[in-house]
Design an enzyme around this catalytic site. Structure first.
Site, PDB file in Angstrom:
ATOM      1  N   ARG A 177      36.237  50.984  44.529  1.00  0.00           N
ATOM      2  CA  ARG A 177      36.527  50.505  43.079  1.00  0.00           C
ATOM      3  C   ARG A 177      36.808  51.368  42.317  1.00  0.00           C
ATOM      4  NH1 ARG A 177      31.227  46.963  42.450  1.00  0.00           N
ATOM      5  NH2 ARG A 177      32.087  45.642  43.832  1.00  0.00           N
ATOM      6  N   ARG A 237      27.355  51.304  36.063  1.00  0.00           N
ATOM      7  CA  ARG A 237      28.436  50.900  36.524  1.00  0.00           C
ATOM      8  C   ARG A 237      29.709  50.883  35.505  1.00  0.00           C
ATOM      9  NH1 ARG A 237      28.122  47.697  41.295  1.00  0.00           N
ATOM     10  NH2 ARG A 237      26.110  48.627  42.452  1.00  0.00           N
ATOM     11  N   LYS A 242      21.365  48.939  40.748  1.00  0.00           N
ATOM     12  CA  LYS A 242      22.782  48.877  39.682  1.00  0.00           C
ATOM     13  C   LYS A 242      22.381  48.695  38.286  1.00  0.00           C
ATOM     14  CE  LYS A 242      24.885  45.608  42.048  1.00  0.00           C
ATOM     15  NZ  LYS A 242      25.431  44.488  42.365  1.00  0.00           N
ATOM     16  N   LYS A 250      24.360  47.547  34.194  1.00  0.00           N
ATOM     17  CA  LYS A 250      25.668  47.263  34.032  1.00  0.00           C
ATOM     18  C   LYS A 250      25.559  47.121  32.264  1.00  0.00           C
ATOM     19  CE  LYS A 250      27.085  44.833  38.129  1.00  0.00           C
ATOM     20  NZ  LYS A 250      27.414  43.675  38.726  1.00  0.00           N
ATOM     21  N   CYS A 253      34.787  34.846  43.129  1.00  0.00           N
ATOM     22  CA  CYS A 253      34.904  36.223  43.711  1.00  0.00           C
ATOM     23  C   CYS A 253      35.669  36.453  45.026  1.00  0.00           C
ATOM     24  CB  CYS A 253      33.176  36.458  43.790  1.00  0.00           C
ATOM     25  SG  CYS A 253      32.724  35.486  45.553  1.00  0.00           S
ATOM     26  N   CYS A 258      33.696  40.783  52.277  1.00  0.00           N
ATOM     27  CA  CYS A 258      32.368  40.773  51.684  1.00  0.00           C
ATOM     28  C   CYS A 258      31.223  40.407  52.752  1.00  0.00           C
ATOM     29  CB  CYS A 258      32.068  39.754  50.514  1.00  0.00           C
ATOM     30  SG  CYS A 258      30.485  39.936  49.666  1.00  0.00           S
ATOM     31  N   CYS A 264      28.243  33.672  47.484  1.00  0.00           N
ATOM     32  CA  CYS A 264      26.808  33.470  47.567  1.00  0.00           C
ATOM     33  C   CYS A 264      25.953  33.586  46.585  1.00  0.00           C
ATOM     34  CB  CYS A 264      26.778  34.687  48.886  1.00  0.00           C
ATOM     35  SG  CYS A 264      26.383  36.128  47.985  1.00  0.00           S
ATOM     36  N   CYS A 295      28.734  37.157  41.572  1.00  0.00           N
ATOM     37  CA  CYS A 295      29.845  38.181  41.251  1.00  0.00           C
ATOM     38  C   CYS A 295      30.700  37.566  40.247  1.00  0.00           C
ATOM     39  CB  CYS A 295      30.535  38.796  42.509  1.00  0.00           C
ATOM     40  SG  CYS A 295      29.257  39.743  43.558  1.00  0.00           S
TER      41      CYS A 295
HETATM   42 FE1  SRM Z   1      29.339  41.896  42.978  1.00  0.00          FE
HETATM   43  C1  SRM Z   1      27.490  42.797  45.750  1.00  0.00           C
HETATM   44  C2  SRM Z   1      32.166  42.054  44.611  1.00  0.00           C
HETATM   45  C3  SRM Z   1      30.947  41.718  40.047  1.00  0.00           C
HETATM   46  C4  SRM Z   1      26.332  40.653  41.525  1.00  0.00           C
HETATM   47  N1  SRM Z   1      29.923  42.468  44.956  1.00  0.00           N
HETATM   48  C5  SRM Z   1      28.762  42.858  45.801  1.00  0.00           C
HETATM   49  C6  SRM Z   1      29.553  43.538  47.073  1.00  0.00           C
HETATM   50  C7  SRM Z   1      29.840  45.061  46.865  1.00  0.00           C
HETATM   51  C8  SRM Z   1      28.987  42.882  48.428  1.00  0.00           C
HETATM   52  C9  SRM Z   1      28.185  44.179  48.959  1.00  0.00           C
HETATM   53  O1  SRM Z   1      27.088  44.770  48.480  1.00  0.00           O
HETATM   54  O2  SRM Z   1      28.469  44.653  49.926  1.00  0.00           O
HETATM   55  C10 SRM Z   1      30.969  42.591  46.777  1.00  0.00           C
HETATM   56  C11 SRM Z   1      32.236  43.118  47.448  1.00  0.00           C
HETATM   57  C12 SRM Z   1      33.165  42.434  47.902  1.00  0.00           C
HETATM   58  C13 SRM Z   1      34.592  42.848  48.257  1.00  0.00           C
HETATM   59  O3  SRM Z   1      34.871  42.466  49.538  1.00  0.00           O
HETATM   60  O4  SRM Z   1      35.335  43.446  47.419  1.00  0.00           O
HETATM   61  C14 SRM Z   1      31.073  42.494  45.429  1.00  0.00           C
HETATM   62  N2  SRM Z   1      30.927  41.937  42.331  1.00  0.00           N
HETATM   63  C15 SRM Z   1      32.209  41.936  43.177  1.00  0.00           C
HETATM   64  C16 SRM Z   1      33.384  41.939  42.514  1.00  0.00           C
HETATM   65  C17 SRM Z   1      34.648  42.527  43.245  1.00  0.00           C
HETATM   66  C18 SRM Z   1      33.881  40.361  42.523  1.00  0.00           C
HETATM   67  C19 SRM Z   1      35.252  40.067  42.053  1.00  0.00           C
HETATM   68  O5  SRM Z   1      35.644  39.225  42.700  1.00  0.00           O
HETATM   69  O6  SRM Z   1      35.671  40.408  40.971  1.00  0.00           O
HETATM   70  C20 SRM Z   1      33.064  42.163  41.183  1.00  0.00           C
HETATM   71  C21 SRM Z   1      33.264  43.755  40.850  1.00  0.00           C
HETATM   72  C22 SRM Z   1      32.799  44.180  39.459  1.00  0.00           C
HETATM   73  C23 SRM Z   1      32.976  45.575  39.289  1.00  0.00           C
HETATM   74  O7  SRM Z   1      34.193  46.015  39.074  1.00  0.00           O
HETATM   75  O8  SRM Z   1      32.179  46.479  39.113  1.00  0.00           O
HETATM   76  C24 SRM Z   1      31.614  41.889  41.055  1.00  0.00           C
HETATM   77  N3  SRM Z   1      28.812  41.558  40.964  1.00  0.00           N
HETATM   78  C25 SRM Z   1      29.676  41.202  39.899  1.00  0.00           C
HETATM   79  C26 SRM Z   1      29.073  40.561  38.911  1.00  0.00           C
HETATM   80  C27 SRM Z   1      29.460  40.162  37.587  1.00  0.00           C
HETATM   81  C28 SRM Z   1      29.290  40.897  36.495  1.00  0.00           C
HETATM   82  O9  SRM Z   1      28.923  42.129  36.618  1.00  0.00           O
HETATM   83  O10 SRM Z   1      29.807  40.702  35.292  1.00  0.00           O
HETATM   84  C29 SRM Z   1      27.672  40.261  39.460  1.00  0.00           C
HETATM   85  C30 SRM Z   1      26.575  39.398  38.578  1.00  0.00           C
HETATM   86  C31 SRM Z   1      25.858  40.186  37.512  1.00  0.00           C
HETATM   87  C32 SRM Z   1      24.641  40.948  37.911  1.00  0.00           C
HETATM   88  O11 SRM Z   1      24.899  42.187  38.312  1.00  0.00           O
HETATM   89  O12 SRM Z   1      23.698  40.494  38.024  1.00  0.00           O
HETATM   90  C33 SRM Z   1      27.321  40.944  40.551  1.00  0.00           C
HETATM   91  N4  SRM Z   1      27.074  41.986  43.268  1.00  0.00           N
HETATM   92  C34 SRM Z   1      26.343  41.492  42.744  1.00  0.00           C
HETATM   93  C35 SRM Z   1      24.932  41.431  43.482  1.00  0.00           C
HETATM   94  C36 SRM Z   1      23.747  40.771  43.046  1.00  0.00           C
HETATM   95  C37 SRM Z   1      22.774  41.882  42.183  1.00  0.00           C
HETATM   96  C38 SRM Z   1      21.683  41.257  41.950  1.00  0.00           C
HETATM   97  O13 SRM Z   1      20.912  41.837  41.065  1.00  0.00           O
HETATM   98  O14 SRM Z   1      20.778  40.688  42.825  1.00  0.00           O
HETATM   99  C39 SRM Z   1      25.268  42.001  44.524  1.00  0.00           C
HETATM  100  C40 SRM Z   1      24.456  42.412  45.712  1.00  0.00           C
HETATM  101  C41 SRM Z   1      23.663  43.549  45.508  1.00  0.00           C
HETATM  102  O15 SRM Z   1      23.782  44.238  44.703  1.00  0.00           O
HETATM  103  O16 SRM Z   1      22.689  43.778  46.492  1.00  0.00           O
HETATM  104  C42 SRM Z   1      26.815  42.221  44.668  1.00  0.00           C
HETATM  105 FE1  SF4 Z   2      30.250  38.710  47.981  1.00  0.00          FE
HETATM  106 FE2  SF4 Z   2      28.440  36.958  47.264  1.00  0.00          FE
HETATM  107 FE3  SF4 Z   2      29.721  38.996  45.482  1.00  0.00          FE
HETATM  108 FE4  SF4 Z   2      31.191  36.852  46.365  1.00  0.00          FE
HETATM  109  S1  SF4 Z   2      29.104  36.622  45.139  1.00  0.00           S
HETATM  110  S2  SF4 Z   2      31.663  38.968  46.323  1.00  0.00           S
HETATM  111  S3  SF4 Z   2      30.377  36.507  48.322  1.00  0.00           S
HETATM  112  S4  SF4 Z   2      28.263  39.337  47.226  1.00  0.00           S
END
Ligand code: SRM
Ligand code: SF4
Length: 559
Positions: free
Chosen positions: A72, A141, A206, A208, A426, A432, A471, A475
């Site tokens: 990324r 981030r 993380k 943000k 997502c 993922c 899930c 995201c």
């Molecule tokens: Fe996310 C984890 C994809 C935005 C909350 N996110 C992941 C991972 C890296 C899975 C992992 O930990 O192994 C995913 C990778 C999937 C893949 O195959 O690419 C993933 N997140 C994404 C993206 C690519 C979704 C998308 O389709 O666009 C977004 C990338 C953003 C970026 O460029 O940085 C993405 N993730 C978000 C958002 C939305 C936002 O930030 O506006 C959230 C919710 C806001 C937040 O952070 O609370 C988000 N991602 C998470 C979480 C839950 C964090 C938590 O506080 O519990 C995880 C899991 C974790 O961190 O353990 C996670």
């Molecule tokens: Fe993966 Fe869950 Fe984030 Fe979707 S919401 S990209 S399934 S970690």
């Protein structure tokens, strides 16, 4: 004494995020890396993944899983040049799956980069003046900023804060250069570079930051650890309303976890911005939970210590006093398509890209169109937080050329419904590792069925925000949608309703677990009641909030 989570010792013993990453990436015997390095590589902007569709086949052949890496980029505010786009697309073809994915945080990802191609890919980024540092990991981030240049005369001034904040909060380590760019190696046993913010233990989780420029909230400013709402009048930008403690991730069945809307704590003049965000991160570094990673985001620190305590701690550390927050209003959260004029006589074209996947499909050849357009060097590229992009800073004289190229490649977003264009899914399957259900591979098909139901009820010209994740991590920000689907198991989702159109209110669970048949039946019934009983101009999300939840929030924290 309480026990620190395993990630804490991985960070502190990593010598500035180096660990054994260089050696492990050079090990050609496996596509994988050990767990400690899996955690460290995130700080370098990458994740180890495998193709989950191929697990059974690989296991049957007694082969290790089909490992590859997702990288990324860090692109604060979402801006790159036409030349960078072309080179990134070529790099993605050479080194990865060939499909660039625009994320929900205004940047892009490559998927499917095998181990041996990681260094060449990172070197490609470096040659373009780009990097992936801190795009993931327990650090700040990618910083988002409102994408639309016509929102205010001071848009460029506000937008520039995204890069300024991103650079200000960047880890000070030279590990990135050392591991990926053949940079000079830190001598064995020499201490890592001093880092006044992250020290040797980084943040608990993380972190943000997003900037919104009212009346637009396309980055969902309240979903961030820090949300900055730009305040100005006329031509003057004054400063930011600061919101803290937003975050959406939750765990099914763990009541201690919840989505939380950030709480606005007051206004600061613009000159204090960099220090205030730095100090908020430092407070989280010092007070965040380092024992249970499920409870370590800033939102839990804020709820544990209190919003008032947090505000005064920032004031004490930064030597500033927050003024009461200034009035603002949001009207819109979706992206805008087609030509948009700014205050300086330039044009920007909003391009729709379904779920941010830059592919040629279904007669909509966006990948080829972007290649042809960027070859003309007539525009920049700006990603949006809704997984789309803008062709930016186009001169009047160049508009027709771009129009012709878009038409040649079938890039006509008017063929899609408003609700489809506002939807987010997502990544989920197959890359993922946390996905419990499909998202981007399934939502387009589900929306076709929802469109039929909307059409039946005369709602085809309404825009309803629909978001799906595989899930509960959130995201695709489904907790802030009017209709949110959160994956629970293959083909089954929690159905959440009642978020508002502007992204100010969290939605709530209406049905714990539904399959496609139940989704369509439920929406059919609700749309019928909505059309019959809605107040004048009432949005679907507001209607559901009023009628299904009596106007109250029963779960999550609506800060
Ligand atoms: Fe996310 C984890 C994809 C935005 C909350 N996110 C992941 C991972 C890296 C899975 C992992 O930990 O192994 C995913 C990778 C999937 C893949 O195959 O690419 C993933 N997140 C994404 C993206 C690519 C979704 C998308 O389709 O666009 C977004 C990338 C953003 C970026 O460029 O940085 C993405 N993730 C978000 C958002 C939305 C936002 O930030 O506006 C959230 C919710 C806001 C937040 O952070 O609370 C988000 N991602 C998470 C979480 C839950 C964090 C938590 O506080 O519990 C995880 C899991 C974790 O961190 O353990 C996670
Ligand atoms: Fe993966 Fe869950 Fe984030 Fe979707 S919401 S990209 S399934 S970690």
């Amino acid at each position: 004494m309480s026990k620190l989570s395993a990630n804490e010792s991985i960070k502190t013993s990593s010598r500035g995020l180096r660990g054994h990453l260089a050696q492990e990436m050079a090990n050609a015997l496996t596509g994988n890396i050990p767990n400690d390095e899996q955690q460290l590589i995130k700080f370098h902007g990458a994740y180890v993944q495998d193709d989950r569709d191929r697990r059974a086949e690989r296991e049957e052949k007694k082969l290790e899983w089909a490992y590859s890496y997702m990288i990324r980029l860090r692109i604060a505010g979402g801006d790159i040049t036409a030349e960078q786009w072309r080179a990134l697309q070529a790099s993605c073809e050479r080194n990865g799956s060939g499909v660039i994915k625009i994320t929900t945080r205004q940047t892009i990802q490559f998927h499917g980069v095998v181990k041996a191609r990681m260094k060449p890919t990172m070197k490609d980024f470096d040659a373009l003046g780009l990097d992936a540092i801190a795009a993931c990991g327990d650090v700040n981030r990618n910083v988002m900023a409102g994408a639309y240049p016509d929102l205010a005369p001071y848009h460029a001034e506000v937008h520039a804060y995204a890069s300024a904040i991103s650079n200000h909060l960047l880890p000070k380590t030279g590990a990135f250069k050392e591991v990926w760019l053949d940079g000079e190696k830190l001598e064995d046993n020499a201490p890592a570079e001093e880092d006044p913010l992250y020290k040797d233990h980084y943040l608990p989780r993380k972190f943000k930051i997003a900037i919104a420029i009212p009346p637009h909230n396309e980055n969902d400013v309240f979903a961030n650890d820090i949300g900055l709402i730009a305040i100005g009048d006329g031509d003057q930008f004054h400063g930011f309303n600061v919101a803290i403690g937003g975050g959406l991730g939750a765990t099914h069945g763990n009541k201690a976890t919840y989505p939380r809307r950030a709480s606005i704590i007051g206004f600061i003049p613009k000159e204090h911005t960099l220090d205030v965000v730095w100090q908020i991160a430092a407070i989280q570094r010092d007070h965040g939970n380092r024992e249970d990673r499920k409870l370590s985001r800033l939102k839990y620190t804020v709820d544990r210590l209190g919003v008032d305590w947090f505000r005064s701690e920032i004031e004490k550390r930064a030597g500033v006093e927050f003024a009461p927050s200034k009035p603002y209003f949001f009207t819109y959260r979706g992206d805008r398509y087609g030509w948009i004029a700014d205050a300086h006589g330039l044009w920007h074209y909003g391009v729709y890209i379904q779920n941010g996947r830059v592919v040629d499909e279904d007669g909509y050849h966006i990948k080829s169109a972007l290649k042809a357009i960027t070859e003309k060097n007539m525009c920049g590229i700006r990603f949006t937080g809704n997984q789309n992009l803008l062709l930016t800073h186009v001169k009047d004289a160049d508009k027709a050329t771009i129009d012709d190229l878009l038409a040649e490649y079938g890039v006509d977003e008017t063929r899609y419904s408003l609700s489809r264009k506002e939807a987010i899914a997502c990544v989920a399957m197959p890359t993922c590792p946390l996905a419990l259900a499909e998202a981007q591979r399934y939502l387009p098909e589900l929306i076709t069925k929802i469109e039929d139901v909307m059409d039946y009820h005369g709602l085809s010209h309404d825009a309803i925000t629909i978001r799906m994740t595989g899930c509960p991590n959130g995201c695709g920000r489904p907790y802030l949608a009017e209709i949110g689907f959160v994956g629970k198991a293959a083909g089954r989702y929690a159905l959440r309703l009642g978020g508002d159109y502007e992204g100010e209110r969290l939605n709530q669970v209406y049905k714990e677990e539904v399959d496609e048949g139940e989704i369509i039946a439920t929406l059919n019934e609700l749309f019928g009641v909505y059309v019959r009983d809605r107040d004048n101009g009432e949005r679907f999300g507001d209607f559901c909030h009023r009628t299904l939840f009596s106007g109250k929030i029963f779960e999550g924290v609506n800060g």
